[in-house]
Design a protein around this motif. Structure first.
Motif, PDB file in Angstrom:
ATOM      1  N   TYR A 248       0.844  -1.198   0.000  1.00 27.55           N
ATOM      2  CA  TYR A 248       0.000   0.000   0.000  1.00 27.55           C
ATOM      3  C   TYR A 248       0.879   1.248   0.000  1.00 27.55           C
ATOM      4  O   TYR A 248       1.732   1.423   0.861  1.00 27.55           O
ATOM      5  CB  TYR A 248      -0.892  -0.009   1.241  1.00 27.55           C
ATOM      6  N   ARG A 251      -3.671   6.378  -0.817  1.00 27.19           N
ATOM      7  CA  ARG A 251      -4.995   6.341  -1.460  1.00 27.19           C
ATOM      8  C   ARG A 251      -4.931   6.674  -2.938  1.00 27.19           C
ATOM      9  O   ARG A 251      -5.789   6.235  -3.721  1.00 27.19           O
ATOM     10  CB  ARG A 251      -5.914   7.353  -0.742  1.00 27.19           C
ATOM     11  N   ASP A 252      -3.904   7.396  -3.372  1.00 28.14           N
ATOM     12  CA  ASP A 252      -3.842   7.846  -4.762  1.00 28.14           C
ATOM     13  C   ASP A 252      -3.677   6.706  -5.748  1.00 28.14           C
ATOM     14  O   ASP A 252      -3.962   6.867  -6.941  1.00 28.14           O
ATOM     15  CB  ASP A 252      -2.685   8.847  -4.938  1.00 28.14           C
ATOM     16  N   TYR A 254      -5.390   4.090  -5.928  1.00 23.05           N
ATOM     17  CA  TYR A 254      -6.664   3.438  -6.170  1.00 23.05           C
ATOM     18  C   TYR A 254      -7.652   4.428  -6.779  1.00 23.05           C
ATOM     19  O   TYR A 254      -7.564   5.636  -6.540  1.00 23.05           O
ATOM     20  CB  TYR A 254      -7.235   2.869  -4.874  1.00 23.05           C
ATOM     21  N   ARG A 256     -11.231   6.385  -7.432  1.00 21.09           N
ATOM     22  CA  ARG A 256     -12.154   7.010  -6.485  1.00 21.09           C
ATOM     23  C   ARG A 256     -13.569   6.459  -6.576  1.00 21.09           C
ATOM     24  O   ARG A 256     -14.406   6.770  -5.756  1.00 21.09           O
ATOM     25  CB  ARG A 256     -12.188   8.524  -6.744  1.00 21.09           C
ATOM     26  N   SER A 259     -14.481   1.697  -2.981  1.00 20.30           N
ATOM     27  CA  SER A 259     -13.670   1.767  -1.766  1.00 20.30           C
ATOM     28  C   SER A 259     -12.331   1.072  -1.970  1.00 20.30           C
ATOM     29  O   SER A 259     -12.177   0.211  -2.845  1.00 20.30           O
ATOM     30  CB  SER A 259     -14.415   1.118  -0.602  1.00 20.30           C
ATOM     31  N   VAL A 260     -11.361   1.447  -1.135  1.00 17.90           N
ATOM     32  CA  VAL A 260     -10.033   0.830  -1.203  1.00 17.90           C
ATOM     33  C   VAL A 260     -10.144  -0.666  -0.933  1.00 17.90           C
ATOM     34  O   VAL A 260      -9.540  -1.491  -1.639  1.00 17.90           O
ATOM     35  CB  VAL A 260      -9.076   1.496  -0.195  1.00 17.90           C
TER      36      VAL A 260
END
Length: 527
Positions: A248, A251-252, A254, A256, A259-260
């Motif tokens: 990981y 967040r970038d 994945y 939008r 959900s992750v």
């Protein structure tokens, strides 16, 4: 509502499309504008019907040609093979050359070989077993701390140089994992080839311990390793064999739209599609949309779920207090939502279990020491039986782990990949051949592997190293030496005798000299 929407209702589809209401006023040739598909809410029912999952027919277990006559090193090379060792060797030599071009000649360094790199890995494995507060103590003159095997294989200075220049990076500087990407790709490919997964798989997060600076560093207080880099893992639910991993980086990485947790599970299960696998995960990943998406791909799932998640049965969100062992279930086709009362309510979303069958009762101990038998539905039984895969892998990883503290984050990832290769090949060997002794532990495997990796390698004498060095450096030159400060050899011969520490010296002779005058005098004396 359009005809397409009516058709989708008749076929019990999960989606419905909406058409612009003004489209009827336009010309007949105009194509109506269709809005994005919207997921239908599940139709939960209290009427429970039996549902069975199709049989699992895939081949499982180790996939290799090794037999009882093969040793631990050959099993280890199923995953950490010759290409991995060559990548480390070539990358280390390349980085050493580039560093010397920037900072000047290093008189102590000479190119390493694949045999030396294997021996270096063997020493790292031994260090993970015999942990000392300082790596130099393995070469200590104190007989109660020193390891004669370390002293015999290579001097501490050579070990330090190999650690200093250790590298395996790729040329893709845009990749955040370029420092370890070549090894990671090779290890991941070899894992998929060496073992065919069983039906029950677990997906969860693990931690690579690291307290330095990195944008993706995480703090998870519920984990034994609280600070570090987070890695998504898919492991065998029974043995803990790690089939797939994904680090990981924020967040970038994945999209939008979803959900992750959902995107992580979909990515880690791409190779399982259409084969009736059962996947288990916790409430971080679980959602109605994910369960439906996996079901379309013939992957059955089971996981705890937070009762405030979208689509969860509204009448199960605020249930009155129940007695231990009581439960309430709602069903929508193969999808079931259950709230079971243990010491506290537990919510399960599952497509793996029948809603009308029960698992074996759970045993619980009361405060006065008496044991009671608690009924549990099949979905709870499946989850409790098959969710521990990643925990088992982490437990194996915590024992005798490879790696020393470092300032470089990517070295912790490299050590993690080496540990993963050791654990996986240990599990493969346990399933493949008759073991050398009845109780064959991971400790036995690591000791045997380290001995075989080191083999007969011994660092060549210093004269041979200097001879190789002199081929590249043919002239005497006063430079800053990369080795530690020492006294000037010319000043030490002067009358009266004096001591002057310096970092400079002759790069060819590897002799400390404090300045141009001593440099000239020393070489005149030598001639």
């Amino acid at each position: 509502m359009s005809d397409s929407a009516d058709d989708s209702e008749d076929t019990n589809s999960d989606y419905i499309s909406f058409v612009d209401s003004d489209s009827s006023d336009e010309e007949e040739d105009d194509i109506p504008v269709v809005q994005p598909l919207q997921p239908l809410e599940p139709c939960w029912s209290s009427v429970l019907e039996s549902s069975e999952t199709p049989p699992f027919l895939c081949e499982v277990g180790p996939s290799h040609s090794l037999g009882p006559a093969d040793n631990e090193k050959q099993f280890f090379e199923l995953i950490f093979d010759e290409k991995c060792v060559n990548t480390l060797t070539d990358g280390t030599n390349k980085y050493a050359r580039e560093t010397q071009e920037r900072k000047g000649h290093d008189p102590v360094w000479y190119d390493c070989t694949t045999e030396e790199m294997r021996a270096y890995l063997g020493l790292l494995i031994i260090m993970g077993i015999n942990k000392l507060p300082d790596y130099k103590l393995h070469w200590s003159k104190n007989k109660f701390l020193a390891n004669s095997g370390f002293i015999e294989v290579m001097p501490v200075r050579r070990y330090e140089k190999l650690t200093q220049y250790l590298h395996c990076d790729s040329e893709d500087t845009d990749d955040p994992l370029c420092k370890v990407r070549p090894i990671m790709n090779l290890v991941s490919e070899n894992i998929l080839k060496s073992y065919k997964p069983r039906q029950h798989q677990t997906i969860d997060e693990g931690m690579i311990a690291y307290k330095g600076r990195h944008k993706a560093k995480q703090y998870i207080p519920s984990k034994p390793t609280r600070w570090g880099l987070k890695v998504w893992l898919r492991c065998d639910s029974i043995s803990g064999f790690c089939h797939q991993l994904d680090i990981y980086l924020g967040r970038d990485q994945y999209s939008r739209g979803i959900s992750v947790g959902q995107e992580v599970v979909l990515k880690l299960t791409e190779s399982l599609e259409g084969k009736n696998f059962h996947v288990f995960y916790d409430s971080f990943f679980t959602s109605i949309a994910l369960a439906r998406s996996l079901l379309e791909k013939r992957i059955f799932s089971c996981g705890t779920i937070m009762r405030n998640r979208k689509g969860f049965p509204s009448d199960l969100k605020n249930l009155p207090r129940m007695n231990q062992g009581e439960y309430v279930t709602r069903q929508d086709g193969k999808l079931s939502a259950t709230v079971w009362m243990d010491s506290r309510p537990v919510a399960i979303l599952s497509t793996t279990a029948s809603t009308v069958e029960m698992s074996a009762n759970a045993c619980r101990r009361l405060k006065d020491g008496t044991e009671i038998s608690v009924p549990r539905p099949q979905s709870v039984g499946h989850y409790q039986a098959f969710f521990r895969g990643v925990d088992i892998f982490d437990q194996l990883r915590s024992k005798y782990s490879v790696g020393r503290p470092s300032k470089k984050w990517w070295k912790y990832v490299l050590h993690f990949l080496i540990n993963t290769a050791i654990i996986n090949t240990f599990l493969i060997m346990k399933e493949s051949v008759n073991l050398p002794k009845k109780k064959y532990r991971q400790l036995d495997y690591r000791l045997a592997l380290a001995k075989l990796l080191i083999g007969t390698f011994r660092t060549p004498p210093k004269t041979a190293a200097r001879r190789q060095l002199s081929e590249n450096s043919t002239t005497h030159k006063l430079i800053r030496l990369s080795c530690k400060r020492s006294y000037c050899k010319n000043c030490a011969k002067a009358v009266p005798k004096k001591r002057k520490d310096t970092s400079f010296g002759c790069g060819l002779c590897e002799v400390h000299l404090c300045g141009k005058q001593c440099f000239a005098l020393f070489h005149n004396i030598e001639e």
